[in-house]
Design a protein around this motif. Structure first.
Motif, PDB file in Angstrom:
ATOM      1  N   ARG A  23       0.761  -1.178   0.072  1.00 25.73           N
ATOM      2  CA  ARG A  23       0.158  -0.121   0.154  1.00 25.73           C
ATOM      3  C   ARG A  23       0.889   1.194   0.084  1.00 25.73           C
ATOM      4  NH1 ARG A  23      -5.587  -1.179   3.071  1.00 25.73           N
ATOM      5  NH2 ARG A  23      -5.916  -3.203   2.314  1.00 25.73           N
ATOM      6  N   PRO A  52     -10.479   7.647   5.334  1.00 22.73           N
ATOM      7  CA  PRO A  52     -11.038   6.631   6.243  1.00 22.73           C
ATOM      8  C   PRO A  52     -12.442   7.094   6.615  1.00 22.73           C
ATOM      9  CG  PRO A  52      -8.665   7.269   6.999  1.00 22.73           C
ATOM     10  CD  PRO A  52      -9.070   8.297   5.681  1.00 22.73           C
ATOM     11  N   SER A  55     -16.866   6.376   1.462  1.00 21.03           N
ATOM     12  CA  SER A  55     -16.606   5.428   0.360  1.00 21.03           C
ATOM     13  C   SER A  55     -15.490   5.906  -1.087  1.00 21.03           C
ATOM     14  CB  SER A  55     -18.110   5.203  -0.434  1.00 21.03           C
ATOM     15  OG  SER A  55     -18.317   6.780  -0.957  1.00 21.03           O
ATOM     16  N   GLN A  98     -17.161  -0.890  -3.213  1.00 22.76           N
ATOM     17  CA  GLN A  98     -17.458  -0.237  -1.734  1.00 22.76           C
ATOM     18  C   GLN A  98     -17.466  -1.485  -0.774  1.00 22.76           C
ATOM     19  OE1 GLN A  98     -16.952   2.877  -1.729  1.00 22.76           O
ATOM     20  NE2 GLN A  98     -17.409   3.360  -3.974  1.00 22.76           N
ATOM     21  N   ASP A 100     -15.093  -3.287   0.429  1.00 22.49           N
ATOM     22  CA  ASP A 100     -14.201  -4.451   0.262  1.00 22.49           C
ATOM     23  C   ASP A 100     -12.994  -3.848   1.221  1.00 22.49           C
ATOM     24  OD1 ASP A 100     -12.280  -6.254  -0.369  1.00 22.49           O
ATOM     25  OD2 ASP A 100     -13.211  -6.247  -2.413  1.00 22.49           O
ATOM     26  N   ASP A 101     -12.549  -4.426   1.999  1.00 21.01           N
ATOM     27  CA  ASP A 101     -11.182  -3.883   2.659  1.00 21.01           C
ATOM     28  C   ASP A 101     -10.127  -3.959   1.579  1.00 21.01           C
ATOM     29  OD1 ASP A 101     -12.766  -2.645   4.669  1.00 21.01           O
ATOM     30  OD2 ASP A 101     -12.387  -4.404   6.303  1.00 21.01           O
ATOM     31  N   ASN A 102     -10.123  -4.871   1.040  1.00 21.70           N
ATOM     32  CA  ASN A 102      -8.830  -5.401   0.264  1.00 21.70           C
ATOM     33  C   ASN A 102      -9.092  -4.690  -1.220  1.00 21.70           C
ATOM     34  OD1 ASN A 102      -7.744  -7.380   1.950  1.00 21.70           O
ATOM     35  ND2 ASN A 102      -9.416  -8.607   1.339  1.00 21.70           N
ATOM     36  N   ARG A 104      -8.802  -1.258  -3.507  1.00 21.89           N
ATOM     37  CA  ARG A 104      -8.002   0.114  -3.597  1.00 21.89           C
ATOM     38  C   ARG A 104      -7.506   0.563  -4.829  1.00 21.89           C
ATOM     39  NH1 ARG A 104      -5.616  -3.675  -1.010  1.00 21.89           N
ATOM     40  NH2 ARG A 104      -3.338  -4.311  -1.543  1.00 21.89           N
TER      41      ARG A 104
END
Length: 173
Positions: A23, A52, A55, A98, A100-102, A104
Motif C-alpha cells: 500500500r 478513512p 466510500s 465499496q 471491500d477492505d482489500n 483500493r
C-alpha cells in the motif's frame, strides 16, 4: 499530426501509508501528449480515492502539465491511445468496489487495464499486464529513490522520471 497523439501512463504517488509495501503507492492514470515540448504538457489525471470511513470516489482532473502533477513520483508509459473517447468511457465506467477492505486504487487500475485489453480498440501499441506494470513501476521508483531522486528540493522541482514500458527505456523529461 504527431503532436496531437497521446499516451496513457500509469502514475505513482506516495500513498502516505507506512508499514505496508503493498500500500506504499497511490496509483492513477494520466493521459498526455506523446511529444512533450514547451512549457506545459497538458493532459488529464484519472484516479479513485477514499478517506478513512468514507466510500471510494472517482476523480478526473485536468492537468496543466502531466510531468508535474501534485506529488507525482514517476510515470510509466503503457499505451499509445487510438480512441480517446473510448478510453475515457472505459475509465469512467469501471466500477468502484465499496465495502471491500482489500479493494483500493491499484485494484481499480488493474481492472481498467484488463478492460482495455479486452476492448482492444481504445489503445494501439500497449503493455497492459498489471503484474508487469506494477513490478516495473515499483522497481523504477525504488531505484530512483535509492539514487536520491526524491531527497532534495532541487530534485523534486524537476519534471518527474518516466519509464517507457513500450520501448523498455527511460525517457528523461
Amino acid at each position: 499530426m504527431a503532436s496531437n497523439k497521446k499516451r496513457l501512463y500509469v502514475a505513482l504517488y506516495p500513498s502516505g501509508t507506512v508499514g505496508s509495501e503493498e500500500r506504499r503507492y497511490h496509483w492513477a492514470f494520466l493521459i498526455g501528449p506523446r511529444v512533450e515540448s514547451g512549457t506545459a504538457a497538458a493532459g488529464t489525471r484519472y484516479h479513485v480515492k477514499n478517506f478513512p470511513g468514507s466510500s471510494w470516489v472517482y476523480e478526473e482532473l485536468a492537468a496543466r502539465d502531466v510531468r508535474w502533477t501534485n506529488n507525482l513520483l514517476a510515470r510509466i508509459v503503457v499505451a499509445k491511445i487510438k480512441d480517446e473517447g473510448r478510453l475515457n468511457d472505459i475509465i469512467r465506467n469501471t466500477p468502484l468496489a465499496q465495502g471491500d477492505d482489500n479493494w483500493r486504487c491499484r485494484s481499480w487500475v488493474a481492472d481498467v487495464l484488463a478492460r482495455l485489453e479486452r476492448d482492444g480498440q481504445a489503445v494501439g501499441t500497449a503493455k497492459l499486464d498489471w503484474g508487469e506494470i506494477e513490478a516495473k513501476a515499483r522497481a523504477y521508483v525504488a531505484d530512483k529513490n535509492a539514487a536520491g531522486r526524491y531527497s532534495t528540493t532541487e530534485e523534486l522541482m524537476k519534471p518527474k522520471p518516466m519509464w517507457d514500458l513500450l520501448e523498455g527505456r527511460e525517457i528523461v523529461p
